[in-house]
Design a protein around this motif. Structure first.
Motif, PDB file in Angstrom:
ATOM      1  N   ASP A 102       0.619  -1.265   0.151  1.00  0.00           N
ATOM      2  CA  ASP A 102       0.184   0.024   0.340  1.00  0.00           C
ATOM      3  C   ASP A 102       0.533   0.924   0.006  1.00  0.00           C
ATOM      4  O   ASP A 102       0.084   2.828  -0.110  1.00  0.00           O
ATOM      5  N   LYS A 103       2.365   1.153  -0.042  1.00  0.00           N
ATOM      6  CA  LYS A 103       3.022   2.043  -0.215  1.00  0.00           C
ATOM      7  C   LYS A 103       2.908   2.520  -1.562  1.00  0.00           C
ATOM      8  O   LYS A 103       3.039   2.357  -2.707  1.00  0.00           O
ATOM      9  N   ASP A 104       3.519   4.282  -1.779  1.00  0.00           N
ATOM     10  CA  ASP A 104       3.352   4.834  -3.226  1.00  0.00           C
ATOM     11  C   ASP A 104       4.433   4.281  -3.845  1.00  0.00           C
ATOM     12  O   ASP A 104       4.059   4.668  -5.483  1.00  0.00           O
ATOM     13  N   GLU A 105       6.173   4.192  -3.646  1.00  0.00           N
ATOM     14  CA  GLU A 105       6.852   4.011  -4.296  1.00  0.00           C
ATOM     15  C   GLU A 105       8.255   1.898  -3.834  1.00  0.00           C
ATOM     16  O   GLU A 105       7.960   2.740  -1.689  1.00  0.00           O
ATOM     17  N   ILE A 106       9.049   2.531  -4.500  1.00  0.00           N
ATOM     18  CA  ILE A 106       9.379   1.132  -4.190  1.00  0.00           C
ATOM     19  C   ILE A 106      11.593   2.097  -3.485  1.00  0.00           C
ATOM     20  O   ILE A 106      11.522   2.454  -4.967  1.00  0.00           O
ATOM     21  N   ILE A 107      11.919   1.189  -3.303  1.00  0.00           N
ATOM     22  CA  ILE A 107      12.936   1.956  -3.179  1.00  0.00           C
ATOM     23  C   ILE A 107      14.458   0.209  -3.039  1.00  0.00           C
ATOM     24  O   ILE A 107      14.175   0.124  -2.650  1.00  0.00           O
ATOM     25  N   ILE A 108      14.097   0.711  -4.215  1.00  0.00           N
ATOM     26  CA  ILE A 108      15.245  -0.563  -4.948  1.00  0.00           C
ATOM     27  C   ILE A 108      17.017  -0.883  -4.401  1.00  0.00           C
ATOM     28  O   ILE A 108      17.816   0.050  -4.211  1.00  0.00           O
ATOM     29  N   ILE A 109      17.675  -1.755  -3.511  1.00  0.00           N
ATOM     30  CA  ILE A 109      18.539  -2.317  -3.210  1.00  0.00           C
ATOM     31  C   ILE A 109      19.101  -3.406  -3.509  1.00  0.00           C
ATOM     32  O   ILE A 109      18.557  -4.033  -3.207  1.00  0.00           O
ATOM     33  N   LYS A 110      20.000  -2.680  -3.621  1.00  0.00           N
ATOM     34  CA  LYS A 110      21.193  -4.092  -5.036  1.00  0.00           C
ATOM     35  C   LYS A 110      22.662  -3.994  -4.393  1.00  0.00           C
ATOM     36  O   LYS A 110      22.792  -3.008  -3.923  1.00  0.00           O
ATOM     37  N   ASN A 111      22.644  -5.872  -3.753  1.00  0.00           N
ATOM     38  CA  ASN A 111      24.638  -5.451  -3.367  1.00  0.00           C
ATOM     39  C   ASN A 111      24.261  -4.040  -1.617  1.00  0.00           C
ATOM     40  O   ASN A 111      25.428  -4.202  -2.284  1.00  0.00           O
ATOM     41  N   GLY A 112      23.216  -4.774  -1.252  1.00  0.00           N
ATOM     42  CA  GLY A 112      23.670  -3.517   0.127  1.00  0.00           C
ATOM     43  C   GLY A 112      23.165  -1.821  -0.144  1.00  0.00           C
ATOM     44  O   GLY A 112      23.826  -1.488   0.995  1.00  0.00           O
ATOM     45  N   LEU A 113      23.465  -1.296  -1.616  1.00  0.00           N
ATOM     46  CA  LEU A 113      23.583   0.357  -1.815  1.00  0.00           C
ATOM     47  C   LEU A 113      22.624  -0.040  -2.011  1.00  0.00           C
ATOM     48  O   LEU A 113      21.072  -0.893  -2.827  1.00  0.00           O
ATOM     49  N   VAL A 114      21.563   1.531  -2.437  1.00  0.00           N
ATOM     50  CA  VAL A 114      20.603   2.272  -2.800  1.00  0.00           C
ATOM     51  C   VAL A 114      20.420   2.358  -4.158  1.00  0.00           C
ATOM     52  O   VAL A 114      21.406   2.515  -4.840  1.00  0.00           O
ATOM     53  N   SER A 115      20.263   2.255  -5.213  1.00  0.00           N
ATOM     54  CA  SER A 115      20.445   2.304  -6.414  1.00  0.00           C
ATOM     55  C   SER A 115      19.388   3.247  -6.979  1.00  0.00           C
ATOM     56  O   SER A 115      19.975   4.153  -7.545  1.00  0.00           O
TER      57      SER A 115
END
Length: 187
Positions: A102-115
């Motif tokens: 139900d959130k507006d958007e995702i933040i993708i973490i790839k290999n331990g880092l924000v992408s």
């Protein structure tokens, strides 16, 4: 393989075209004059979707644009996600976006880092500088312009840096550099 560019058109002006042309060149190795293909239908704000493949522009579509309100983010982890070119097929991002609940958007973490998010590059404000991930999923055109202008700095950003940032900003062709001051993260 098919790719696309999302280009802002407003008041019959086409924005940041040189950065879009550069990304097309980096994607397919051809220099295309995109201005030859883009004719906004009116002075309204449009999201122009220019679809192309390795050899030509296939289609140009215009959609009236209304900015989406984004205040809540679901943190998602995926070390295998790949979207280094602006592929027309976004099924891997669409699948990941289903996790936003139900959130507006995702933040993708790839290999331990924000992408990135699913629709925009991201930057955080550390109190002094605006930082953007060194390794985004996609090197966006607004991100490229702001890096060139010295407005943002590339840096590895981990989850703690994200959570303790003073502000965050989303950036893409349509919203420019959109600073958010009222937002929340959910794991």
């Amino acid at each position: 393989m098919e790719y696309f560019e999302t280009i802002k058109c407003f008041d019959t002006e086409v924005y940041n075209l040189s950065f879009h042309e550069k990304r097309v060149t980096n994607t397919i190795g051809l220099n295309l004059n995109l201005q030859e293909y883009i004719y906004p239908p009116s002075s309204r704000l449009y999201r122009c979707k220019l679809i192309y493949n390795e050899s030509e522009v296939l289609d140009v579509q215009y959609f009236e644009y209304t900015k989406k309100k984004i205040n809540s983010f679901k943190i998602v982890f995926d070390d295998k996600i790949e979207y280094s070119k602006k592929y027309l097929d976004r099924s891997n991002l669409d699948t990941l976006s289903l996790k936003k609940e139900d959130k507006d958007e995702i933040i993708i973490i790839k290999n331990g880092l924000v992408s990135d998010t699913s629709i925009a590059n991201i930057a955080i404000f550390d109190g002094t500088n605006w930082l953007t991930p060194k390794i985004p999923l996609l090197k966006g055109t607004t991100r490229a312009r702001l890096l060139k202008e010295g407005e943002i700095i590339e840096k590895d950003i981990d989850l703690n840096m994200l959570k303790f940032s003073r502000k965050i900003a989303l950036m893409n062709a349509m919203i420019g550099f959109d600073i958010l001051e009222d937002y929340s993260f959910f794991s």
